[in-house]
Design a protein around this motif. Structure first.
Motif, PDB file in Angstrom:
ATOM      1  N   TYR A  24       0.844  -1.196   0.000  1.00 24.96           N
ATOM      2  CA  TYR A  24       0.000   0.000   0.000  1.00 24.96           C
ATOM      3  C   TYR A  24       0.872   1.237   0.000  1.00 24.96           C
ATOM      4  CZ  TYR A  24       1.209   1.461   4.694  1.00 24.96           C
ATOM      5  OH  TYR A  24       1.912   1.933   5.782  1.00 24.96           O
ATOM      6  N   CYS A  25       0.239   2.364  -0.242  1.00 30.72           N
ATOM      7  CA  CYS A  25       0.944   3.634  -0.237  1.00 30.72           C
ATOM      8  C   CYS A  25      -0.069   4.750   0.000  1.00 30.72           C
ATOM      9  CB  CYS A  25       1.627   3.826  -1.587  1.00 30.72           C
ATOM     10  SG  CYS A  25       3.000   4.962  -1.551  1.00 30.72           S
ATOM     11  N   ILE A  26       0.223   5.635   0.931  1.00 27.81           N
ATOM     12  CA  ILE A  26      -0.667   6.766   1.217  1.00 27.81           C
ATOM     13  C   ILE A  26      -0.440   7.860   0.188  1.00 27.81           C
ATOM     14  CG2 ILE A  26      -1.191   8.607   2.862  1.00 27.81           C
ATOM     15  CD1 ILE A  26      -0.602   6.628   5.101  1.00 27.81           C
ATOM     16  N   ILE A  27      -1.540   8.394  -0.341  1.00 31.39           N
ATOM     17  CA  ILE A  27      -1.494   9.426  -1.371  1.00 31.39           C
ATOM     18  C   ILE A  27      -2.276  10.651  -0.889  1.00 31.39           C
ATOM     19  CG2 ILE A  27      -1.324   7.687  -3.195  1.00 31.39           C
ATOM     20  CD1 ILE A  27      -4.300   8.116  -3.778  1.00 31.39           C
ATOM     21  N   GLY A  28      -2.435  11.641  -1.751  1.00 32.77           N
ATOM     22  CA  GLY A  28      -3.352  12.737  -1.474  1.00 32.77           C
ATOM     23  C   GLY A  28      -2.917  13.701  -0.392  1.00 32.77           C
ATOM     24  N   GLY A  29      -3.919  14.335   0.225  1.00 31.26           N
ATOM     25  CA  GLY A  29      -3.677  15.428   1.156  1.00 31.26           C
ATOM     26  C   GLY A  29      -2.866  15.047   2.372  1.00 31.26           C
ATOM     27  N   PHE A  30      -3.104  13.859   2.931  1.00 36.84           N
ATOM     28  CA  PHE A  30      -2.338  13.466   4.119  1.00 36.84           C
ATOM     29  C   PHE A  30      -0.870  13.240   3.772  1.00 36.84           C
ATOM     30  CE2 PHE A  30      -0.937  10.156   7.241  1.00 36.84           C
ATOM     31  CZ  PHE A  30      -0.881  11.012   8.340  1.00 36.84           C
ATOM     32  N   ALA A  31      -0.606  12.670   2.600  1.00 42.58           N
ATOM     33  CA  ALA A  31       0.778  12.514   2.163  1.00 42.58           C
ATOM     34  C   ALA A  31       1.432  13.887   1.979  1.00 42.58           C
ATOM     35  CB  ALA A  31       0.843  11.719   0.867  1.00 42.58           C
ATOM     36  N   MET A  32       0.687  14.824   1.403  1.00 45.45           N
ATOM     37  CA  MET A  32       1.224  16.173   1.218  1.00 45.45           C
ATOM     38  C   MET A  32       1.446  16.876   2.547  1.00 45.45           C
ATOM     39  SD  MET A  32       1.877  16.775  -1.956  1.00 45.45           S
ATOM     40  CE  MET A  32       2.237  18.517  -1.664  1.00 45.45           C
ATOM     41  N   SER A  33       0.637  16.560   3.554  1.00 42.90           N
ATOM     42  CA  SER A  33       0.798  17.200   4.862  1.00 42.90           C
ATOM     43  C   SER A  33       2.125  16.823   5.517  1.00 42.90           C
ATOM     44  CB  SER A  33      -0.367  16.827   5.787  1.00 42.90           C
ATOM     45  OG  SER A  33      -0.259  15.485   6.243  1.00 42.90           O
ATOM     46  N   GLN A  34       2.720  15.718   5.090  1.00 42.97           N
ATOM     47  CA  GLN A  34       4.032  15.334   5.613  1.00 42.97           C
ATOM     48  C   GLN A  34       5.147  16.189   5.003  1.00 42.97           C
ATOM     49  OE1 GLN A  34       4.163  12.849   8.062  1.00 42.97           O
ATOM     50  NE2 GLN A  34       1.953  13.127   7.880  1.00 42.97           N
ATOM     51  N   LEU A  35       4.829  16.864   3.895  1.00 37.80           N
ATOM     52  CA  LEU A  35       5.812  17.702   3.204  1.00 37.80           C
ATOM     53  C   LEU A  35       5.612  19.180   3.493  1.00 37.80           C
ATOM     54  CD1 LEU A  35       5.699  15.946  -0.295  1.00 37.80           C
ATOM     55  CD2 LEU A  35       7.161  15.412   1.657  1.00 37.80           C
ATOM     56  N   SER A  36       4.411  19.549   3.933  1.00 36.04           N
ATOM     57  CA  SER A  36       4.107  20.957   4.195  1.00 36.04           C
ATOM     58  C   SER A  36       3.187  21.069   5.400  1.00 36.04           C
ATOM     59  CB  SER A  36       3.456  21.604   2.972  1.00 36.04           C
ATOM     60  OG  SER A  36       2.999  22.907   3.273  1.00 36.04           O
ATOM     61  N   GLU A  37       3.578  21.879   6.381  1.00 32.99           N
ATOM     62  CA  GLU A  37       2.758  22.062   7.578  1.00 32.99           C
ATOM     63  C   GLU A  37       1.459  22.796   7.261  1.00 32.99           C
ATOM     64  OE1 GLU A  37       5.099  24.032  10.490  1.00 32.99           O
ATOM     65  OE2 GLU A  37       6.438  22.325  10.841  1.00 32.99           O
ATOM     66  N   ASP A  38       1.426  23.511   6.141  1.00 27.57           N
ATOM     67  CA  ASP A  38       0.238  24.291   5.792  1.00 27.57           C
ATOM     68  C   ASP A  38      -0.842  23.447   5.107  1.00 27.57           C
ATOM     69  OD1 ASP A  38       1.435  26.588   6.800  1.00 27.57           O
ATOM     70  OD2 ASP A  38       2.353  27.087   4.870  1.00 27.57           O
ATOM     71  N   ARG A  39      -0.491  22.221   4.717  1.00 29.66           N
ATOM     72  CA  ARG A  39      -1.457  21.380   3.991  1.00 29.66           C
ATOM     73  C   ARG A  39      -2.388  20.697   4.989  1.00 29.66           C
ATOM     74  NH1 ARG A  39      -4.909  18.966   1.129  1.00 29.66           N
ATOM     75  NH2 ARG A  39      -4.426  18.193  -0.974  1.00 29.66           N
ATOM     76  N   GLU A  40      -3.683  20.958   4.827  1.00 32.00           N
ATOM     77  CA  GLU A  40      -4.683  20.332   5.691  1.00 32.00           C
ATOM     78  C   GLU A  40      -5.414  19.232   4.927  1.00 32.00           C
ATOM     79  OE1 GLU A  40      -7.264  23.355   7.156  1.00 32.00           O
ATOM     80  OE2 GLU A  40      -5.726  24.304   8.401  1.00 32.00           O
ATOM     81  N   THR A  41      -5.975  18.291   5.658  1.00 29.84           N
ATOM     82  CA  THR A  41      -6.728  17.220   5.035  1.00 29.84           C
ATOM     83  C   THR A  41      -7.807  16.729   5.988  1.00 29.84           C
ATOM     84  OG1 THR A  41      -6.559  15.069   3.918  1.00 29.84           O
ATOM     85  CG2 THR A  41      -5.193  15.391   5.866  1.00 29.84           C
ATOM     86  N   LYS A  42      -8.862  16.182   5.423  1.00 28.70           N
ATOM     87  CA  LYS A  42      -9.965  15.670   6.233  1.00 28.70           C
ATOM     88  C   LYS A  42      -9.998  14.147   6.257  1.00 28.70           C
ATOM     89  CE  LYS A  42     -12.954  19.645   5.213  1.00 28.70           C
ATOM     90  NZ  LYS A  42     -14.251  20.076   4.609  1.00 28.70           N
ATOM     91  N   ARG A  43      -9.123  13.519   5.438  1.00 30.28           N
ATOM     92  CA  ARG A  43      -9.183  12.070   5.303  1.00 30.28           C
ATOM     93  C   ARG A  43      -7.832  11.545   4.843  1.00 30.28           C
ATOM     94  NH1 ARG A  43     -13.049  11.296   0.945  1.00 30.28           N
ATOM     95  NH2 ARG A  43     -11.248  11.361  -0.423  1.00 30.28           N
ATOM     96  N   ILE A  44      -7.544  10.318   5.178  1.00 28.22           N
ATOM     97  CA  ILE A  44      -6.371   9.634   4.646  1.00 28.22           C
ATOM     98  C   ILE A  44      -6.801   8.835   3.424  1.00 28.22           C
ATOM     99  CG2 ILE A  44      -4.639   7.850   5.072  1.00 28.22           C
ATOM    100  CD1 ILE A  44      -4.648   8.636   7.995  1.00 28.22           C
TER     101      ILE A  44
END
Length: 240
Positions: A24-44
């Motif tokens: 498996y591999c996490i994609i999307g907003g949660f993955a981006m949140s690991q690269l930028s503190e400003d990135r928010e997400t509502k779901r993994i």
């Protein structure tokens, strides 16, 4: 929602899928949140080389439960919705949502095949699970996924993700650009005009890219009720 709770849920999901031998591999907003503190997400969101049944069985197989439950969507066989809640929490009304897209499903337009998952392991720390390693999409694969999304919808976070990736990971992305059809880059530029300069800096012939995507009509602002569950996700990811 606190990022630590997302980390707990990701660690728990990792425990279940790895125990079942599922890539498996996490994609999307949660993955981006690991690269930028400003990135928010509502779901993994994550992708897995598995079927719905394999994902559900992986969750059910964990002894004593880990606070993770699985639900199958109506009229779709290409993803599973998971929810995670702390086991010792009396109030279960605020679970962390997880969506796992499956590579194996009967309604696929093409014959199901194993998707090449190139995970980037990262250490994350939760509130209740401590530290654990979780598999994330690499910056290059996140860039390709964001390109695919740009040709499929209008989403402000997609444009921010593309900008961040082009600015912060240009040395990783630039060598991959020759292998990406110009039509995909052209769609992103036509959808998000402010990205044109970044592609120019990376040596992309943006004039040819825009010509290649000439028939693409940029999407308008999304409606509140717009379906955010993409179809044939694996085909789209593999096509970039």
């Amino acid at each position: 929602m606190e990022i630590a709770r997302f980390n707990d849920s990701a660690i728990t999901m990792n425990l279940c899928l790895r125990a079942a031998g599922i890539e498996y591999c996490i994609i999307g907003g949660f993955a981006m949140s690991q690269l930028s503190e400003d990135r928010e997400t509502k779901r993994i969101d994550c992708i897995a080389n598995a079927s719905q049944r394999q994902i559900v069985d992986a969750v059910d197989a964990v002894d004593h439960g880990v606070g993770l439950t699985a639900t199958l969507p109506k009229n779709r066989d290409d993803y599973v919705d998971l929810q995670w809640t702390e086991l010792d929490l009396d109030d279960k009304s605020d679970p962390v949502p997880i969506r796992v897209f499956c590579s194996i499903y009967a309604t696929a337009r093409a014959r199901p095949k194993t998707y090449l998952i190139r995970p980037t392991p990262r250490q994350v720390t939760g509130e209740t699970c401590g530290s654990g390693t979780v598999n994330f999409h690499s910056p290059v694969d996140l860039f390709k996924a964001s390109l695919a999304a740009a040709g499929d919808r209008c989403s402000y976070p997609d444009s921010l993700d593309l900008r961040l990736l082009l600015e912060e990971f240009d040395e990783d992305i630039k060598p991959q650009l020759d292998g990406i059809a110009l039509v995909h880059i052209g769609r992103a530029i036509r959808q998000y005009r402010h990205l044109e300069g970044l592609f120019v800096e990376l040596g992309v012939n943006v004039d040819k890219a825009k010509i290649a995507a000439m028939s693409f009509v940029p999407f308008r602002n999304p409606r509140e009720d717009q379906d955010d569950v993409p179809r044939d996700l694996f085909e789209k990811l593999g096509g970039i």
